[in-house]
Design a protein around this motif. Sequence first.
Motif, PDB file in Angstrom:
ATOM      1  N   ARG A 260       0.849  -1.197   0.000  1.00 53.60           N
ATOM      2  CA  ARG A 260       0.000   0.000   0.000  1.00 53.60           C
ATOM      3  C   ARG A 260       0.883   1.244   0.000  1.00 53.60           C
ATOM      4  N   ARG A 261       0.462   2.253  -0.721  1.00 54.73           N
ATOM      5  CA  ARG A 261       1.231   3.491  -0.813  1.00 54.73           C
ATOM      6  C   ARG A 261       0.702   4.504   0.210  1.00 54.73           C
ATOM      7  N   PHE A 262       1.596   4.958   1.088  1.00 50.15           N
ATOM      8  CA  PHE A 262       1.279   6.004   2.065  1.00 50.15           C
ATOM      9  C   PHE A 262       1.933   7.307   1.596  1.00 50.15           C
ATOM     10  N   HIS A 263       1.124   8.330   1.448  1.00 44.77           N
ATOM     11  CA  HIS A 263       1.582   9.570   0.829  1.00 44.77           C
ATOM     12  C   HIS A 263       2.076  10.578   1.847  1.00 44.77           C
ATOM     13  N   CYS A 264       2.996  11.421   1.411  1.00 44.90           N
ATOM     14  CA  CYS A 264       3.384  12.623   2.157  1.00 44.90           C
ATOM     15  C   CYS A 264       2.483  13.763   1.693  1.00 44.90           C
ATOM     16  N   TRP A 265       2.311  14.751   2.555  1.00 40.97           N
ATOM     17  CA  TRP A 265       1.459  15.875   2.160  1.00 40.97           C
ATOM     18  C   TRP A 265       2.049  16.634   0.966  1.00 40.97           C
ATOM     19  N   LYS A 266       3.367  16.587   0.825  1.00 43.83           N
ATOM     20  CA  LYS A 266       4.032  17.255  -0.303  1.00 43.83           C
ATOM     21  C   LYS A 266       4.220  16.229  -1.410  1.00 43.83           C
ATOM     22  N   ARG A 267       3.448  16.360  -2.448  1.00 43.64           N
ATOM     23  CA  ARG A 267       3.378  15.327  -3.474  1.00 43.64           C
ATOM     24  C   ARG A 267       4.736  15.040  -4.117  1.00 43.64           C
ATOM     25  N   ALA A 268       5.539  16.084  -4.330  1.00 40.59           N
ATOM     26  CA  ALA A 268       6.848  15.911  -4.965  1.00 40.59           C
ATOM     27  C   ALA A 268       7.901  15.397  -3.996  1.00 40.59           C
ATOM     28  N   GLY A 269       7.600  15.355  -2.720  1.00 42.08           N
ATOM     29  CA  GLY A 269       8.541  14.866  -1.723  1.00 42.08           C
ATOM     30  C   GLY A 269       9.447  15.959  -1.186  1.00 42.08           C
ATOM     31  N   HIS A 270      10.102  15.661  -0.065  1.00 38.86           N
ATOM     32  CA  HIS A 270      10.989  16.608   0.604  1.00 38.86           C
ATOM     33  C   HIS A 270      12.465  16.320   0.371  1.00 38.86           C
ATOM     34  N   GLY A 271      12.778  15.175  -0.214  1.00 36.97           N
ATOM     35  CA  GLY A 271      14.180  14.803  -0.352  1.00 36.97           C
ATOM     36  C   GLY A 271      14.724  14.243   0.949  1.00 36.97           C
ATOM     37  N   HIS A 272      16.021  14.456   1.220  1.00 37.11           N
ATOM     38  CA  HIS A 272      16.636  13.960   2.452  1.00 37.11           C
ATOM     39  C   HIS A 272      16.185  14.807   3.638  1.00 37.11           C
ATOM     40  N   MET A 273      15.707  14.130   4.696  1.00 34.06           N
ATOM     41  CA  MET A 273      15.198  14.803   5.889  1.00 34.06           C
ATOM     42  C   MET A 273      15.841  14.216   7.144  1.00 34.06           C
ATOM     43  N   ASN A 274      16.344  15.086   8.035  1.00 27.98           N
ATOM     44  CA  ASN A 274      16.745  14.629   9.360  1.00 27.98           C
ATOM     45  C   ASN A 274      15.668  15.016  10.378  1.00 27.98           C
ATOM     46  N   LEU A 275      15.941  14.822  11.656  1.00 26.88           N
ATOM     47  CA  LEU A 275      14.920  15.049  12.673  1.00 26.88           C
ATOM     48  C   LEU A 275      14.393  16.483  12.631  1.00 26.88           C
ATOM     49  N   GLU A 276      15.309  17.452  12.731  1.00 23.82           N
ATOM     50  CA  GLU A 276      14.865  18.849  12.780  1.00 23.82           C
ATOM     51  C   GLU A 276      14.140  19.247  11.502  1.00 23.82           C
ATOM     52  N   GLN A 277      14.684  18.862  10.371  1.00 24.66           N
ATOM     53  CA  GLN A 277      14.057  19.221   9.098  1.00 24.66           C
ATOM     54  C   GLN A 277      12.677  18.590   8.952  1.00 24.66           C
ATOM     55  N   SER A 278      12.542  17.347   9.423  1.00 23.94           N
ATOM     56  CA  SER A 278      11.265  16.647   9.259  1.00 23.94           C
ATOM     57  C   SER A 278      10.156  17.304  10.076  1.00 23.94           C
ATOM     58  N   LEU A 279      10.471  17.764  11.296  1.00 21.13           N
ATOM     59  CA  LEU A 279       9.469  18.470  12.089  1.00 21.13           C
ATOM     60  C   LEU A 279       9.226  19.866  11.535  1.00 21.13           C
ATOM     61  N   ARG A 280      10.292  20.524  11.144  1.00 25.17           N
ATOM     62  CA  ARG A 280      10.188  21.889  10.643  1.00 25.17           C
ATOM     63  C   ARG A 280       9.264  21.968   9.427  1.00 25.17           C
ATOM     64  N   GLU A 281       9.416  20.991   8.508  1.00 28.82           N
ATOM     65  CA  GLU A 281       8.636  21.008   7.271  1.00 28.82           C
ATOM     66  C   GLU A 281       7.520  19.966   7.280  1.00 28.82           C
ATOM     67  N   SER A 282       7.390  19.248   8.400  1.00 31.38           N
ATOM     68  CA  SER A 282       6.316  18.281   8.616  1.00 31.38           C
ATOM     69  C   SER A 282       6.284  17.184   7.558  1.00 31.38           C
ATOM     70  N   CYS A 283       7.452  16.583   7.316  1.00 32.59           N
ATOM     71  CA  CYS A 283       7.548  15.491   6.342  1.00 32.59           C
ATOM     72  C   CYS A 283       6.918  14.231   6.901  1.00 32.59           C
ATOM     73  N   ASP A 284       5.951  13.662   6.216  1.00 29.34           N
ATOM     74  CA  ASP A 284       5.263  12.462   6.694  1.00 29.34           C
ATOM     75  C   ASP A 284       6.110  11.200   6.523  1.00 29.34           C
ATOM     76  N   VAL A 285       6.818  11.090   5.413  1.00 31.69           N
ATOM     77  CA  VAL A 285       7.562   9.862   5.112  1.00 31.69           C
ATOM     78  C   VAL A 285       8.609   9.580   6.195  1.00 31.69           C
ATOM     79  N   TYR A 286       9.240  10.619   6.722  1.00 25.68           N
ATOM     80  CA  TYR A 286      10.229  10.442   7.792  1.00 25.68           C
ATOM     81  C   TYR A 286       9.617   9.669   8.959  1.00 25.68           C
ATOM     82  N   TYR A 287       8.365   9.970   9.291  1.00 21.33           N
ATOM     83  CA  TYR A 287       7.703   9.338  10.444  1.00 21.33           C
ATOM     84  C   TYR A 287       7.155   7.965  10.094  1.00 21.33           C
ATOM     85  N   TYR A 288       6.815   7.752   8.826  1.00 27.41           N
ATOM     86  CA  TYR A 288       6.477   6.397   8.405  1.00 27.41           C
ATOM     87  C   TYR A 288       7.666   5.477   8.655  1.00 27.41           C
ATOM     88  N   ASP A 289       8.834   5.953   8.274  1.00 25.33           N
ATOM     89  CA  ASP A 289      10.050   5.163   8.440  1.00 25.33           C
ATOM     90  C   ASP A 289      10.343   4.882   9.919  1.00 25.33           C
TER      91      ASP A 289
END
Length: 647
Positions: free
Chosen positions: A360-389
Amino acid sequence: MRRAPKDTAESVRKISRRGLFLGGVQLAFAGALGLRMQHLQVDQADEFRLLAEENRINIRLIPPTRGQIFDRNGIIIAGNEPSYRITMVKEDAGNVDEVITRLSALVELDEDELNRALTEMQRSAPFLPVTVAERVTWDDISRVAVNAPALPGVTPEVGLSRSYPRRGDFAHVVGYVGPVSERDLARYEIPDPVLRIPRFQIGKVGIEARHEEVLRGRAGAKRVEVNAVGRVMRELDRREGTPGADMQLTVDTKLQSYINARLGEESASVVVMDVTNGDLLGIASSPSYDPNKFVRGISVSDFGELRENDHRPLASKTVQDAYPPGSTFKMVTVLAALDAGVVAPDETVWCPGHMEVAGRRFHCWKRAGHGHMNLEQSLRESCDVYYYDLALKVGIERIAETARRLGLGEAFSIGMSAVTEGLVPNKEWKERERGSGWVIGDTVNASIGQGFVLSSPLQLAVMTARLATGKEVTPRLVRRIGDTETVEGVGNDLGFNENHLRQIRRAMFAVSNNRRGTAYGSRIIDETFRMAGKTGTSQVRNITAAERARGVTRNEDLPWNRRDHALFVNYAPYEAPKIAVSVVVEHGGGGSAAAAPIARDVTLQALYGNDPPLDAYPSKDRERIRSQQERLQQVLRENDPDGRSRA
C-alpha cells in the motif's frame, strides 16, 4: 297478700348479692379506666405531647445561599443576584381572574409563565403561594406593594438567583444550574431534603454540576405555627443554613474573554496552560451560549437553535471532543524512536513523496517529496515519510507508551463535564475493541496522528507542557475551595533523556522561526517571547486514488464539514517556558493557515497581559493586527458586564 318472712329474707339476700356483683363490676371498670387514663396521661404523656406539637408546629427548610465562583483574580464568573417575584395565594385572592386582570395592568405578565402558575394553583392546596411572575423589576415590586389593598392574595417577594455576568465566556467551564428533576433525584440513594423544595436549582453541567454538593451548602430551617388545615399562622423561630463554599478557578477572565472574541464564530477551541504549575489560564470553546437562559428557563426555539447549529455551541470542545492530532503527534513518534535508540538526530530519510508499505502506498502531504530529511528538518517542514520510516523501526507499543507518558489517552479530572480520555491505540486495544489483529499500516497511520489516534485540545496542551519542561505537568482548573487550596499540577521528572527533549524543542523552534518552517508566517518577532510550536492537519475524509491522480481537492473547494481540521500547539518563551497553548479549528483546513495565527495571538496576549505592541508581529502583518486589535477591543467592551444592561 303478705309475704312470708322467709321469702322476704331470701329476696333481700338475692338483691344484696346482685348489688355486690354489679358494684364489683363497676368498681373493676372504673379501676381499669383509671389505669388506662394513667397510662395515657402519665406513661405516654411525652409521646402524645409530641404528636400534638407536630400537629400545631411545622418545620420548613430554608434554601442555602449558593457558593460563588471567581476567576484567579477574584472576578465573579458565577454569582447570585436578587430575584424579585410575585406570588399569589388562591384562597386569599378570592376571584383569581379578577386579581390577575388588575395585576396585569401593573406588571407585564408572561403568558406561558402565567398559564403554568394557574395550572399549579389547580393542583396545589388553596393556601399555598404560587409564583405568577419571576425576575420582575424593582419598579414592578414597588407598584404591586403600593396597590396591595386592591390585590388580595398577591405578595411581592425577593430571593436569590444564579447569575453568569460573563455570559458565554465561561459557559463550557462553569456550566449552569436548573430546577431539580426526577432524573437528578434518582442519582441519590437518599436525596437531600432541600432538593424537594419547589423550583430549587442545582448544577446541571460543568463546575456547577461536578461540585454541586460543595457549592450548594446546607439548608436552614424555620418553625411555623399552622392551624388544623395546615395554613401558616406565624413564624416562631428560624435557624439559618450554611452557605455553599466559594470557589476560585485558575482561569483569567481577561484572557478568556480575549480568546472567545478572537475565535468569533469559528467552531474551535483553545487551551492555555501555565507549564510551571499546571494552571489552566484559558480554556474556551467556540461558539458559546448564554447560560443565563437556562437558569431562567430557555425557550423551545432558543434551545432548538443551539441544538441544530452545526458548529455545536453546546459542546465543550476543549475536553469533550477528541480529534486525530495529525502532525502535532509527530513529537511523540520521534521521542519514542530516540528513546528506543533506533534513530539519531542527524540521520536522514529520503522522502520521494510516498512510501510503499505492505503493498500500500502512504503519501506525504508534499506530493513531490521533501528529499533527504533529518529530525529537525522533518518536524520543521512536517515530512510524513520520515515518520512512516520511524514507525516501522520503533513499533506501535513504544509509540503508545510514550504518548501516555506525555498525557495522551488520560481523562484529566479538572471538574468539567464529559472529559474524554481520547484514544492511544495498540495491539491489545484493537483486538479487544475491533476483534481484529494490528497491521503494519495501522502503525504507519498512527505515526502521523491519523488512523485510530484521538486526542482532546486539553491533552495536546498537556503534551506540549510536558515536552517543554520534561516534567509530569497535570492540568488544574480549581485553585481553591473555600479556604483550602488545591494541589498544583507539577509532578516528578518524566524520565526522558534531556538531550532527546532538547532536540525536539529545537525542531519545534524551527517550525515557527525558520523560513522553511510551516508556521514561519505566524512567528513572534519579540525575541524574549519567541515560541516553539508544531502545525497539524487532520483529515476527516478518505482521499481516493482517482482524486490523487487528478489532484487533491483544496479544502476551500469542499463543503465546510468535509474540510480538514486545523491544529497548532506551542509553548513560549522558548528559552524559559511559561505557557503552553493548543488550538483546534474544526474544518479549518491547514494548521499553518487557520490555527497557528490564533495560537500566536493568544500566546502574546497571555504573555503581555494585554494587547502586545505591534512590533512583536512581523512587519507585513502589523496593519492587519492593528485593525484586528481595534475590532476585538470593541467586542470586549460590548461584552463587558459592567457596561451592558441586563435582560
